[in-house]
Scaffold this motif. Structure first.
Motif, mmCIF file in Angstrom:
data_model
loop_
_atom_site.group_PDB
_atom_site.id
_atom_site.type_symbol
_atom_site.label_atom_id
_atom_site.label_comp_id
_atom_site.label_asym_id
_atom_site.label_seq_id
_atom_site.Cartn_x
_atom_site.Cartn_y
_atom_site.Cartn_z
ATOM 1 N N SER A 179 0.839 -1.195 0.000
ATOM 2 C CA SER A 179 0.000 0.000 0.000
ATOM 3 C C SER A 179 0.876 1.247 0.000
ATOM 4 N N THR A 180 0.239 2.388 -0.247
ATOM 5 C CA THR A 180 0.948 3.663 -0.245
ATOM 6 C C THR A 180 0.002 4.769 0.190
ATOM 7 N N HIS A 181 0.543 5.906 0.535
ATOM 8 C CA HIS A 181 -0.244 7.132 0.650
ATOM 9 C C HIS A 181 0.693 8.310 0.423
ATOM 10 N N VAL A 182 0.118 9.450 0.088
ATOM 11 C CA VAL A 182 0.914 10.647 -0.205
ATOM 12 C C VAL A 182 0.522 11.753 0.757
ATOM 13 N N PRO A 226 -4.770 14.373 -2.384
ATOM 14 C CA PRO A 226 -5.689 13.613 -3.250
ATOM 15 C C PRO A 226 -5.398 13.872 -4.723
ATOM 16 N N VAL A 243 -0.679 7.370 -9.619
ATOM 17 C CA VAL A 243 0.377 6.492 -9.128
ATOM 18 C C VAL A 243 0.500 5.296 -10.067
ATOM 19 N N THR A 255 -4.762 8.683 -5.926
ATOM 20 C CA THR A 255 -4.988 8.828 -4.494
ATOM 21 C C THR A 255 -6.342 9.474 -4.218
ATOM 22 N N ASN A 256 -6.969 9.027 -3.117
ATOM 23 C CA ASN A 256 -8.281 9.545 -2.733
ATOM 24 C C ASN A 256 -8.138 10.730 -1.762
ATOM 25 N N GLY A 273 -5.379 10.682 0.629
ATOM 26 C CA GLY A 273 -4.034 10.532 0.092
ATOM 27 C C GLY A 273 -3.638 9.085 -0.140
ATOM 28 N N ARG A 274 -4.606 8.174 -0.027
ATOM 29 C CA ARG A 274 -4.332 6.747 -0.201
ATOM 30 C C ARG A 274 -5.020 6.251 -1.471
ATOM 31 N N THR A 275 -4.705 5.038 -1.881
ATOM 32 C CA THR A 275 -5.443 4.429 -2.984
ATOM 33 C C THR A 275 -6.613 3.641 -2.399
ATOM 34 N N PHE A 322 4.991 8.709 -8.872
ATOM 35 C CA PHE A 322 3.950 9.637 -8.422
ATOM 36 C C PHE A 322 4.001 10.904 -9.278
#
Length: 295
Positions: free
Chosen positions: A182-185, A195, A199, A218-219, A222-224, A243
């Motif tokens: 998983s990832t987040h920004v 958001p 990616v 990203t939502n 900031g995650r998928t 990204f």
């Protein structure tokens, strides 16, 4: 594939029970036959433990026959002759049905070297690997002695069987055979999740072409919405997350150079634990970025 319920397997005739589980271990229905009278099983973990115990307690000749029932990897002749549906799906999942000429040559070389030394097919649970890591595993195992490779082959066969059984049987418990990436920004310029950032996850290849595994955006957090990889093992290998941050900051009116100092941010990392959880976040401003392995 529709799943069979554990309760239905527990209640089935011995013939139907064996038929249902006949190819959990490749071409080896004798394993299911040996454990049929141990029913009922409380869960899929107990069922799998019984199957692996049957393998471990079998005479050496049966274990050798189990090993030899498996096909070579990336073998054009065997594929043309027809693999089992499970073997075909497993080899296709890692791209062994669509190799370049150079990749086919590399697999043929190591297959032949392994068979020449040990007299058995090289066996690995391909769903836990990329093509590169399979070839590395080949090279690491070739120096082993025959007894070590017999044990390793059985261990890999049990890993293959665990994935097949987990896919085949529906129960309240599950086998621990899947990982998660998983990832987040985080926008460190505003101190908020980012958001709308595109990616890409790319599997890097030493031999042959790298390939895009998945794309996502990203939502609001900031995650998928879904893990980048989930519901299966994480293939051992090298990866790059890309990204698209330049467009994100431009849309928010952040003053930037033209072209922007950071447009697409690449993060390269490796996966070594197929059943692990890898969280690879991006902390970014228009002028800097950082990452770490989270959980």
């Amino acid at each position: 594939m529709s799943q069979l319920s554990l309760s239905a397997l527990n209640a089935a005739s011995k013939t139907d029970f064996v038929a249902a589980l006949a190819n959990v271990f490749e071409h080896s229905p004798w394993i299911a036959e040996r454990i049929a009278d141990q029913r009922p099983f409380a869960g899929v973990n107990q069922l799998f433990a019984a199957m692996t115990a049957a393998v471990e307690s079998a005479v050496a000749e049966l274990r050798l026959a189990l090993i030899k029932a498996h096909p070579d990897l990336a073998d054009k002749t065997q594929r043309a002759a027809g693999l089992t549906a499970d073997s075909n799906a497993e080899q296709s999942s890692v791209g062994l049905d669509r190799l370049s000429d150079a990749e086919y040559a590399a697999f043929e070389r190591v297959n032949n070297a392994y068979r020449s030394k040990f007299g058995i097919p090289y066996i690995v649970c391909v769903r836990r690997h990329t093509k590169d890591s399979i070839l590395r595993d080949f090279e690491q195992r070739l120096p082993n002695d025959a007894e070590t490779e017999m044990r390793r082959s059985i261990a890999e066969i049990c890993r293959i069987a665990a994935l097949r059984l987990n896919q085949l049987v529906a129960a309240e418990d599950r086998l621990n055979v899947h990982g998660r990436l998983s990832t987040h920004v985080l926008d460190n310029h505003s101190g908020k999740p980012a958001p709308g950032i595109a990616v890409e996850l790319v599997e890097l290849a030493a031999l042959g072409e790298s390939r895009i595994i998945t794309r996502a955006v990203t939502n609001h957090d900031g995650r998928t919405d879904q893990p980048l990889i989930g519901g299966r093992p994480l293939p051992i290998g090298r990866y790059e997350l890309r990204f698209s941050v330049g467009k994100y900051f431009a849309e928010r009116g952040v003053p930037m150079s033209d072209p922007p100092f950071l447009d697409e941010v690449p993060l390269r990392f490796s996966i070594a634990e197929p059943e692990g959880h890898y969280h690879v976040p991006l902390l970014v401003t228009p002028w800097s970025y950082a990452t770490y392995r989270g959980s």
